[in-house]
Design an enzyme around this catalytic site. Structure first.
Site, PDB file in Angstrom:
ATOM      1  CB  CYS A  18      54.516  30.899  57.735  1.00  0.00           C
ATOM      2  SG  CYS A  18      53.676  31.568  56.251  1.00  0.00           S
TER       3      CYS A  18
ATOM      4  CB  CYS B  70      50.856  30.712  54.379  1.00  0.00           C
ATOM      5  SG  CYS B  70      50.513  29.402  53.328  1.00  0.00           S
ATOM      6  CB  SER B  71      51.963  26.625  57.216  1.00  0.00           C
ATOM      7  OG  SER B  71      50.763  26.950  58.089  1.00  0.00           O
ATOM      8  CB  CYS B  72      56.035  29.762  53.944  1.00  0.00           C
ATOM      9  SG  CYS B  72      54.506  30.169  52.910  1.00  0.00           S
TER      10      CYS B  72
END
Lengths: 201, 130
Positions: A106, A109-111
């Site tokens: 991601c 973001c860090s999804c």
């Protein structure tokens, strides 16, 4: 941010800032310490990669489930009692083959599909992985211990707010006849992110 | 918006600090902040898109230097202040120091509308950049 000088107040450290916002929200009755405790427990004890490992093992032994997982991941994992938040609208399972290797990331973001494969590990959220995996995929994977043959196609999937991914790793050699539970024990979070492969050794 | 968060393909970063079985959290406050933003969404204080955007509005120097959960904390606090749930003064008094928030919402700037004058079907000459 203001510069820290002798005369200016200092920026509070993150733990103090975290306490401040929790206490402020609790003081207004918006949440409670107990509600936060319960949510922490869910993150620690429910959102674990063992859930995704069960999904992978079932897909390896049950062709019907595998087909349903590839067609609609969110519905398929629900069969195993694994819920996904409403805003995780799609789960796309990416099947590795002898010719194609999939990796998820991601960049913005860090999804992740965190209720299925577990919360993302620290390095997944670091700027290094987010920036480099899409540009220098093979080099980054090699640095992380996964040296893919040059002939193997590498596909990097950048998660969005709505669409979450999980890698369906290749079933390792030498596991014919194994039970789902024994197979699931081989599957790691890294393998479902795609930065490692599953090995029976 | 071409913000600092748009890291895909950005060059110059070092090796990924990867370990097998790497931790998700490194401190208790990180777990509580992660729980708090989820509860704030559940209580309707803000939605996931606002949350992500609040993090993207962080000062670039702060964004780059903060760890993941400090970014979560900053997005959460920014929206709680902007929505009038709490004041920055209260947060700073409780924290015993400054509490940097993300930059305010602005009108932004859209892409130039007539950037490309070609029409569908036009013949163009293209060559790869060096």
């Amino acid at each position: 941010m203001a510069a820290n000088t002798d005369s200016a107040p200092l920026v509070a450290a993150p733990p103090q800032r975290a306490d401040a916002i929790e206490n402020a929200l609790v003081s207004r009755g918006i949440t409670s310490v107990r509600a936060v405790d319960e949510q922490v427990l869910v993150a620690d004890e429910v959102w674990l990669p063992e859930r995704g490992a069960r999904v992978v093992a079932k897909a390896w032994v049950d062709p019907g489930f595998r087909a349903r997982l590839l067609a609609n991941g969110k519905l398929a994992v629900a069969e195993l009692g694994i819920e996904m938040p409403a805003h995780h609208r799609h789960l796309v399972a990416l099947e590795n083959t002898s010719e194609v290797h999939n990796v998820i990331c991601c960049t913005l973001c860090s999804c992740t599909a965190l209720t299925v494969i577990g919360l993302p590990p620290d390095w997944y959220k670091d700027l290094e992985y987010r920036s480099r995996i899409v540009r220098e995929s093979r080099s980054v994977l090699r640095e992380m211990g996964l040296d893919l043959p040059a002939a193997m196609e590498v596909r990097i999937w950048d998660t969005t707010a709505d669409t979450r991914y999980m890698v369906l790793p290749l079933r390792p050699e030498g596991t014919a006849g194994w039970t789902e539970a024994r197979l699931a024990a081989l599957v790691t979070k890294d393998a479902m992110i795609g930065v490692s492969r599953v090995s029976a050794a | 918006m071409d913000g600092v968060h748009d890291l895909g393909g950005k060059q110059g970063f070092d090796r990924v600090r990867h370990r097998p079985d790497a931790a998700v959290f490194h401190d208790e406050w990180e777990k509580r902040v992660n729980a708090l933003y989820g509860l704030a969404v559940r209580h309707g204080i803000f939605n996931m898109d606002e949350y992500r955007h609040a993090i993207e509005r962080m000062d670039p120097r702060h964004y780059i230097s903060a760890g993941y959960y400090e970014r979560v904390l900053t997005g959460l606090a920014t929206l709680c202040v902007e929505k009038g749930v709490i004041t920055l003064a209260e947060l700073e008094a409780r924290a015993g120091g400054l509490f940097p928030l993300a930059r305010p919402l602005g009108p932004g700037r859209s892409n130039a509308p007539k950037r490309c004058s070609h029409q569908s079907g036009d013949k163009v000459r293209w060559w790869p950049s060096m």
